[in-house]
Design a protein around this motif. Structure first.
Motif: not given
Length: 229
Positions: A52-59
């Motif tokens: 996860f990073d600023f582009i790949t968000r967690k849900h």
């Protein structure tokens, strides 16, 4: 609607839910919302291991509470067992389970509430009584009406055995013709048994009875899952 069955709208991190005002009035088939895995404990997607990073968000999956990336948790599916008003985000595995349960809530629950007719034998008695058996509208009682009247609390049911006939060596071609139900009498440890048998005459529609028994079989599975939660 009686006061005991009143509902309220609540907002949780997962979404809006329409829940009974009193926990004792909840459906025996319901599930509690799972605790979410804390963000700090899931630096990567718990399915594909993407970081996860600023582009790949967690849900978070609303059914299991685990943490996923958008690709692994993109589906919004109805989740009536947790009383959500709208479809909610779920991981692929949980979405598949919830979609299968939709048939129960959309079709089989109505079959149970509409009822079917059976010959009912209580305990070790050799006498049976023709009764209409149905699930109450609040899903908490199995109501039996004939010359006698019984209301069996669903949460008191301990075992359900579906009786079938027409077994073939290759399997299939079987149909449900009855069930044996065991339940505890409230306030005691006594276990009572009832046997339900589909009738042979026209008034006891065998097709309707078989559909009701199939729905009861599914309801029993959901009941056991709710207890094991």
């Amino acid at each position: 609607m009686s006061g005991g069955d009143a509902k309220k709208l609540v907002r949780s991190p997962s979404g809006l839910r329409m829940v009974p005002e009193h926990r004792a009035a909840r459906s025996p088939f319901g599930l509690d919302e799972p605790p979410w895995v804390p963000d700090k404990e899931c630096p990567r997607c718990m399915q594909c291991d993407t970081k996860f990073d600023f582009i790949t968000r967690k849900h978070h999956c609303r059914r299991c509470g685990k943490c996923f990336c958008d690709k692994c948790c993109s589906k919004k599916v109805p989740l009536p067992r947790m009383c959500f008003v709208d479809p909610v985000r779920q991981c692929a595995e949980c979405a598949l389970v919830s979609q299968k349960e939709t048939e129960f809530y959309d079709k089989q629950l109505k079959v149970l509430m509409n009822g079917a007719t059976f010959f009912v034998t209580l305990g070790t008695s050799d006498k049976s009584e023709l009764m209409v058996c149905r699930l109450s509208n609040n899903q908490r009682y199995l109501v039996l009406d004939g010359d006698s009247h019984y209301e069996i609390e669903i949460i008191q049911i301990s075992t359900v055995q579906i009786l079938t006939e027409g077994f073939t060596p290759g399997g299939g071609n079987t149909r449900a013709v009855g069930m044996i139900l065991q339940y505890k009498v409230p306030g005691s440890e006594e276990v009572t048994q009832m046997k339900f048998t589909a009738g042979e005459d026209f008034s006891c529609n065998k097709k309707l009875s078989a559909a009701w028994l199939a729905a009861m079989h599914k309801a029993t599975k959901l009941l056991y899952e709710s207890r094991d939660q």
